[in-house]
Structure formats: C-alpha cells, structure tokens
Scaffold this motif. Structure first.
Motif, short mmCIF file in Angstrom:
data_model
loop_
_atom_site.label_atom_id
_atom_site.label_comp_id
_atom_site.label_asym_id
_atom_site.label_seq_id
_atom_site.Cartn_x
_atom_site.Cartn_y
_atom_site.Cartn_z
N ASN A 1 0.81 -1.24 0.00
CA ASN A 1 0.00 0.00 0.00
C ASN A 1 0.83 1.27 0.00
O ASN A 1 0.27 2.36 -0.11
CB ASN A 1 -1.00 0.04 1.17
N ASP A 2 2.16 1.17 0.11
CA ASP A 2 2.99 2.37 -0.06
C ASP A 2 2.99 2.76 -1.54
O ASP A 2 2.74 1.95 -2.42
CB ASP A 2 4.42 2.11 0.42
N ILE A 3 3.33 4.03 -1.81
CA ILE A 3 3.29 4.52 -3.19
C ILE A 3 4.34 3.84 -4.06
O ILE A 3 5.51 3.77 -3.70
CB ILE A 3 3.45 6.07 -3.22
N LEU A 4 3.88 3.30 -5.19
CA LEU A 4 4.76 2.61 -6.12
C LEU A 4 5.03 3.48 -7.35
O LEU A 4 6.16 3.61 -7.80
CB LEU A 4 4.11 1.29 -6.55
N ALA A 5 3.97 4.10 -7.86
CA ALA A 5 4.11 4.95 -9.04
C ALA A 5 2.90 5.87 -9.14
O ALA A 5 1.92 5.71 -8.41
CB ALA A 5 4.21 4.09 -10.30
N ILE A 6 3.01 6.86 -10.03
CA ILE A 6 1.88 7.76 -10.31
C ILE A 6 1.68 7.79 -11.81
O ILE A 6 2.63 7.99 -12.57
CB ILE A 6 2.11 9.18 -9.76
N ILE A 7 0.44 7.62 -12.25
CA ILE A 7 0.09 7.65 -13.67
C ILE A 7 -0.96 8.74 -13.89
O ILE A 7 -1.92 8.85 -13.13
CB ILE A 7 -0.45 6.28 -14.12
N GLY A 8 -0.74 9.56 -14.89
CA GLY A 8 -1.68 10.64 -15.16
C GLY A 8 -1.56 11.12 -16.59
O GLY A 8 -1.14 10.37 -17.49
N GLU A 9 -1.89 12.42 -16.80
CA GLU A 9 -1.83 12.98 -18.14
C GLU A 9 -0.46 13.63 -18.38
O GLU A 9 0.21 14.06 -17.44
CB GLU A 9 -2.93 14.03 -18.30
N LYS A 10 -0.08 13.72 -19.65
CA LYS A 10 1.21 14.30 -20.00
C LYS A 10 1.30 15.75 -19.52
O LYS A 10 0.40 16.55 -19.75
CB LYS A 10 1.40 14.25 -21.52
#
Length: 386
Positions: A70-79
């Motif tokens: 549950n710790d942060i692994l990655a962030i995905i979003g808009e360019k």
C-alpha cells in the motif's frame, strides 16, 4: 487526473515487496493490461499488471528496493500534469507514520543517560560511546556488565565480513517452518528400499523415449508416492482444531531449492496423471520456480510433500512438515550396498527414506502401513505404469 499506484498485496502473506524490474520508464505511455513491473513477494516474482491508462509520471521505488504493501509505487496521469502536491502529500504522510513509530518507541525515554561511575570509567578507557549502549540497571542505568556485553558483541561483529538482509522469501520460510516445528509434534520413520528393479525399469523406459522426455528417479518416486496415498487415504489428511480434513485430491508438493530459499510447486491430482505427464510438469515447474516465474496458485493446496536430496549425494535426512500437510517424505541417494538375497550377500542399490509425520493426526501404525505400500511399489515397480 493523476492516480497513485500502490504496492499491491500479491499473496495472502505478503507484507512488503521488492521491485525487481521496471518495464516502463518515466514519460512512457501505459495502457490497461500492461506489465508495469516485476515484483518479488515472499513467495515468488510476479508480473504486476496495471488497470489504468495514461503516462508514467513518477516512480516511487527503485529497482532492487523494497517497500510495504500500500505504499506509493508509481503515479500515472496525463502528459505534463503537475503531481508535486501528490508527492508532497505522500511524503508528509510517510513522515507522520515514521514520527509516530519513533514517538511510540521513545515515549518513555529521557534525554539524560544514566551510568555508574565504574561503567563510565570503563567506557572512557576503552573508547566506547555510551550512546550506543542500552542500560540494564535501575531506570535504564548503564552498569559494568552492559559495557562488558557490548564489548563481546563488538568483538563478534569485527569478525563479520558481510551481512545480507533477509529476503521476503527467507523471512516467510523461517516463519512457516518455525510454526510447523513447534506446533505439529513431529516423529520420524526410517526405511531402506531396494531400487534394483526401479533402476532397470527407468533404463528400459528411457531407451524408448526422446532426450527431452527422459524419466528421472524423482518422477518415478512422485508417481509412487501418489499411488500409495490413494491406497492409504488416511495419510492424505490435514489437522485443524475442530476436525480431521480428508482431502479428495492428491496434490504432491515438491521442495525445490532456489537462490533465496525454497519453493514448493505442486503437482495436483498426481494419482490421476501418467508418468510422462508428471515428468513434464515437474520439469516445467522446477524451471519456472528457479527463475521465479512460478505463479501463486501453483504453489498452493499441496496435501503431501516430497523433499529429495539424492542428487546432492545425501544418504538420509529428516524434514520439517510443510503445514497444513501432515507428513513429508525425505528421499536420499541411491547407493550400492551389500544386501542379503536368498541367504547370500550380494551388491544391491539401496535408497533410504524418512517419513516425518504429525502425531496429532497420523499414528505410527498408519504411517508404517504407508511406507510398506510405498516400498512394495518401488521394489516391484511395474504397476507404477498403470
């Protein structure tokens, strides 16, 4: 809108994971179903498949590093999306968690260090920092024996050339085997089996098979173990506090040594499979176990385990039961030994086995009947093929 990808819980016992490899880099486009990373759990290395679309904007764990579930692994979003506030918030939350843990550990400590005059004199003369020592005296006071104990520990540490942190797999193995050893009352039955006819059968079979199909002694043993369990169903059981569980399937776990410890892939319904099917499945699962590509469902639900160290030249040994199994068979090398046949001394091929059993559920007479059945099959193995 940016979305945080957390370290997933990829097995029921997983508490932390190690990122073995990132398949994407920051700035790459990712789509639902992509394998984002390879993650090592306490059981195996698995592909982590994502279920979102976007651009990989942030990687929170480097290759080779571990983090908690549950710790942060990655962030995905808009360019081009600004995610600084998300990273900042995540770091603040993590720092709060750390501060809380530190506070809980240190809430009863005082800044002042209490030490006896003699202990202080010893520390100064030996160049020991008292900040590194926990006192055992009243109110945590450092006394003479604390200085002496610290010296002994430091002396031992000077001889340590290297330290390796325990892997998740090694921690799980230690926890599981400790629980088994001190929960299930083990007892052991030892036996010797003449393997002359099995050796002959294997040779005849392999003369007719291709190189890739060749049968090993372990294949023949696994097949025999399964057939013997079918005849002795009261060995194919598990214990719980309320009842005895009789298993309808015969699923044989095979102990496989890997780099960080041990994996037990399972041959399910082994009694219903042909010798060739068992052989092919074992080869495949052993190979994928060693490359950490085995899947969690392939190492679950065994009902009996076999540990074979014969290929290492080990004559005999005992094993700890792989709970919730109630028994495990330890198999040694096939060795030439003088044996008596028809009142004459001859040279024969002998294999030693040890059956470890949980005495809560399997009595000695039941286990002895099982060994008798197994020995009969291995010493007259033609029926193994049917």
């Amino acid at each position: 809108m940016a979305e945080i990808i957390s370290m997933p819980q990829l097995s029921d016992t997983m508490e932390e994971g190690t990122v073995i490899k990132w398949n994407k880099k920051i700035g790459d486009e990712v789509s639902e179903g992509d394998i984002l990373a390879e993650i090592e759990t306490d059981k195996a290395t698995q592909d982590f498949e994502i279920d979102v679309n976007g651009i990989l904007l942030f990687i929170g764990v480097k290759e080779g590093e571990k983090t908690r579930v549950n710790d942060i692994l990655a962030i995905i979003g808009e360019k081009g999306e600004d995610i600084s506030h998300i990273i900042s918030k995540s770091k603040k939350q993590e720092q709060k968690k750390i501060n809380k843990e530190v506070k809980e550990i240190n809430k009863d400590n005082k800044d002042r260090i209490y030490i006896s005059p003699l202990a202080k004199k010893m520390a100064i003369s030996k160049g020991i920092s008292i900040h590194n020592i926990k006192g055992s005296g009243e109110y945590g006071r450092i006394i003479k024996k604390d200085i002496e104990s610290y010296e002994k520990i430091k002396f031992k540490e000077d001889f340590v050339n290297k330290k390796n942190a325990h892997s998740s797999m090694r921690k799980r193995i230690a926890k599981h085997l400790t629980f088994s050893k001190f929960t299930a009352p083990h007892y052991y039955l030892f036996s010797e089996i003449c393997m002359d006819k099995l050796i002959e059968l294997r040779k005849n079979l392999n003369d007719k098979l291709s190189l890739e199909e060749r049968i090993s002694f372990n294949d023949l043993i696994i097949k025999s173990v399964a057939q013997s369990l079918k005849k002795n169903s009261n060995m194919n059981v598990s214990w719980n506090e309320e009842e005895v569980l009789f298993h309808s399937s015969i699923n044989i776990g095979i102990a496989v040594a890997v780099k960080d410890g041990l994996i037990v892939p399972v041959i399910k319904n082994a009694d219903k499979k042909s010798l060739l099917q068992i052989s092919k499945e074992i080869k495949n699962k052993v190979l994928r176990s060693k490359s950490k590509k085995i899947q969690p469902e392939e190492i679950e639900n065994s009902t009996f385990t076999v540990s074979n160290l014969g290929m290492y030249g080990i004559e005999s040994f005992t094993s700890i039961i792989n709970t919730p199994n109630s028994s495990i068979l330890s198999v040694g090398s096939i060795m030439e030994r003088p044996i008596i046949k028809n009142s004459k001394i001859e040279i024969g091929n002998i294999m030693k086995i040890t059956l470890s059993c949980d005495h809560r559920i399997i009595d000695g007479a039941i286990a002895s009947l099982y060994i008798h059945s197994l020995r009969k099959l291995l010493e007259d193995p033609i029926t193994i093929l049917f």
